[in-house]
Design an enzyme around this catalytic site. Structure first.
Site, PDB file in Angstrom:
ATOM      1  N   SER A 252       0.966  -1.466  -0.163  1.00 18.33           N
ATOM      2  CA  SER A 252       0.417   0.166   0.175  1.00 18.33           C
ATOM      3  C   SER A 252       0.354   1.127  -0.307  1.00 18.33           C
ATOM      4  CB  SER A 252      -0.999  -0.255   1.248  1.00 18.33           C
ATOM      5  OG  SER A 252      -2.270  -0.639   0.770  1.00 18.33           O
TER       6      SER A 252
ATOM      7  N   TYR B 183      -2.994  -3.631 -10.478  1.00 13.44           N
ATOM      8  CA  TYR B 183      -3.124  -2.912  -8.759  1.00 13.44           C
ATOM      9  C   TYR B 183      -1.725  -3.882  -8.224  1.00 13.44           C
ATOM     10  CZ  TYR B 183      -4.490  -2.061  -3.786  1.00 13.44           C
ATOM     11  OH  TYR B 183      -4.648  -2.042  -3.059  1.00 13.44           O
TER      12      TYR B 183
ATOM     13  N   VAL C 161       1.034  -3.801   4.025  1.00 21.30           N
ATOM     14  CA  VAL C 161       1.409  -5.157   4.615  1.00 21.30           C
ATOM     15  C   VAL C 161       1.949  -6.007   4.706  1.00 21.30           C
ATOM     16  CG1 VAL C 161      -1.293  -5.835   4.681  1.00 21.30           C
ATOM     17  CG2 VAL C 161      -0.011  -6.296   2.781  1.00 21.30           C
TER      18      VAL C 161
ATOM     19  N   LYS D  59       0.558   3.220  -3.006  1.00 24.55           N
ATOM     20  CA  LYS D  59      -0.725   4.628  -3.347  1.00 24.55           C
ATOM     21  C   LYS D  59      -0.794   5.633  -3.358  1.00 24.55           C
ATOM     22  CE  LYS D  59      -4.175   0.814  -1.254  1.00 24.55           C
ATOM     23  NZ  LYS D  59      -4.446   0.366   0.605  1.00 24.55           N
TER      24      LYS D  59
ATOM     25  N   TYR E 223      -5.234   4.517   7.910  1.00 24.36           N
ATOM     26  CA  TYR E 223      -6.703   4.043   7.872  1.00 24.36           C
ATOM     27  C   TYR E 223      -7.548   4.429   9.085  1.00 24.36           C
ATOM     28  CZ  TYR E 223      -3.906   1.131   4.859  1.00 24.36           C
ATOM     29  OH  TYR E 223      -2.980   0.434   3.577  1.00 24.36           O
TER      30      TYR E 223
HETATM   31  N1  LIG Z   1      -2.437  -2.325   2.568  1.00 24.11           N
HETATM   32  C1  LIG Z   1      -1.456  -3.026   1.842  1.00 24.11           C
HETATM   33  O1  LIG Z   1      -1.007  -3.247   2.073  1.00 24.11           O
HETATM   34  C2  LIG Z   1      -2.509  -3.851   1.028  1.00 24.11           C
HETATM   35  C3  LIG Z   1      -1.700  -3.653  -0.157  1.00 24.11           C
HETATM   36  C4  LIG Z   1      -2.951  -4.994  -1.047  1.00 24.11           C
HETATM   37  N2  LIG Z   1      -1.815  -5.488  -1.661  1.00 24.11           N
HETATM   38  C5  LIG Z   1      -4.733  -5.108  -0.792  1.00 24.11           C
HETATM   39  O2  LIG Z   1      -4.788  -4.881  -1.495  1.00 24.11           O
HETATM   40  O3  LIG Z   1      -4.831  -5.652  -0.260  1.00 24.11           O
END
Ligand SMILES: NC(=O)CC[C@H](N)C(=O)O
Length: 409
Positions: free
Chosen positions: A64, A191, A261, A67, A243
């Protein structure tokens, strides 16, 4: 002497070595098997000096943390208004993979949750782009931000795709409201490959430092995004990067941040530094446990809370060198950046005598003072004659650790 910043980062990591709360992400099989004990930290100052400690050479997937950078690319490719039409900027207060949209507009609430990130990914390049071009757009931007070519870990991407039901559900939901047009599977695949870019903590700190420097890559000097785009991205990170923990994080740590993650985390301090951490065990919200603790400690120790209004004028250091004796002149407010520059200069000087002139300094923060005195202490250990010109007593009682003081000039 050697600059003490990596030693300090090592010390922060050492203190967290026994923390084994949390668990590696298990919904992506390839991530579940990561070595959970790895940990690393890095800081890149806004002038491009990188300091790191721990497993700094270990590469992990960005997840993430991609992003905010994909959001930046989408704004550059489609304009801010075009992006705001389909992705909001409000904190969601929900988990990152929630199937949620704003009531009236049906926009995803922000680009940091998956719904908004999949939409931002769909906006990359232009309306008639191929899936491969979108991935290449974000890969090449992240590579220029990091200052080296980054690659996609196809194994992690394939592994995530096998269990991507939730992200597919999000993409289908976005299609039903006309937020995106492309086939759901194609968007999620792109993605997920974006999330599987391999980075190290040093890469992440450099990418974050570029945001902090208003879009200028501090090492190459290249303007990789307009300053307004960097500002938009940092502001959204502050509002929604963590978040449902965003408010708690912003008040306690005070560093706009984004986690992934795989255990990575980046933070940005405008005009000052990009910071990153890596440790794969995650808390219930998907944020690295040790990463969170390391950021808390850095913020407290180094006075990095964004809303701590004690910075004053920008700080700097100058060198006046006649070959045998060197004078280091500090000016303005001395906190982390100027002190780090000072330590770097001290680390490369080979002089019998070093005079530190602080007569033009008006404030020295606590971290500035500790870093400065530690530099002087180390120079003296190396046999250098250290002198201090401090008519205004901005460095009162300059104890070099062993009760010794620099010579007054
Ligand atoms: N919080 C994250 O790092 C989520 C990324 C992961 N690729 C997902 O879309 O679930």
């Amino acid at each position: 002497m050697k600059t003490p910043i990596p030693d300090y980062l090592e010390e922060v990591l050492a203190e967290l070595r026994d923390v084994d709360d949390g668990a590696t992400a298990d919904y992506i099989p390839e991530l579940a098997s990561a070595d959970p004990d790895r940990s690393a930290l890095a800081i890149t100052s806004a002038d491009g000096s990188t300091y790191s400690a721990g497993d700094a050479e270990v590469a992990f997937t960005i997840q993430s943390i991609s992003k905010p950078f994909a959001y930046a690319a989408a704004i550059m490719d489609r304009g801010l208004d075009g992006v705001l039409e389909v992705v909001g900027v409000e904190p969601s207060g929900e988990a990152f993979d929630e199937l949620s949209l704003e009531g009236e507009t049906h926009r995803p609430k922000n680009p940091m949750i998956n719904a908004g990130a999949i939409t931002a990914h769909a906006l990359l390049v232009g309306p008639t782009t191929t899936a491969a071009d979108r991935v290449e757009r974000i890969r090449s931007l992240c590579s220029r931000l990091a200052g080296r070519e980054l690659a996609v870990d196809e194994r992690v991407a394939a592994s995530e795709l096998e269990t991507a039901d939730r992200n597919l559900a999000i993409a289908h939901m976005l299609r039903t409201y006309g937020i995106v047009d492309d086939p759901a599977h194609e968007l999620v695949e792109g993605y997920v490959r974006q999330c599987a870019l391999l980075v190290t903590v040093e890469d992440l700190s450099m990418m974050a430092a570029t945001l902090a420097a208003g879009g200028v890559q501090p090492r190459t000097g290249e303007q990789l995004m307009p300053p307004e785009v960097a500002r938009q991205v940092m502001a959204v990170m502050a509002a929604a990067g963590m978040y449902d923990a965003a408010g708690d994080w912003l008040t306690r740590v005070g560093i706009p941040a984004k986690s992934g993650v795989a255990g990575g985390m980046v933070g940005v301090l405008p005009d000052r530094a990009g910071i990153s951490a890596f440790s794969p065990r995650l808390d219930a919200r998907g944020n690295s446990v040790r990463g969170r603790m390391a950021f808390e400690r850095l913020s407290a120790d180094m006075g990095m809370h964004l809303f701590a209004a004690d910075r004053g004028l920008p700080d700097r250091v100058e060198l006046d060198d006649d070959g045998t004796a060197a004078t280091l002149v500090l000016r303005g407010t001395v906190e982390f950046t100027a002190a780090a520059q000072l330590l770097d200069l001290m680390a490369t000087l080979r002089r019998d005598t070093v005079l530190l002139d602080v007569s033009r300094v008006h404030t020295v923060s606590d971290v500035g003072r500790r870093m400065t005195l530690e530099g002087l202490r180390r120079l003296r250990l190396d046999g250098v004659r250290v002198q201090l010109h401090d008519p205004g007593e901005v460095l009162p009682d300059p104890d070099l650790g062993d009760g010794g003081r620099p010579e007054r000039r």
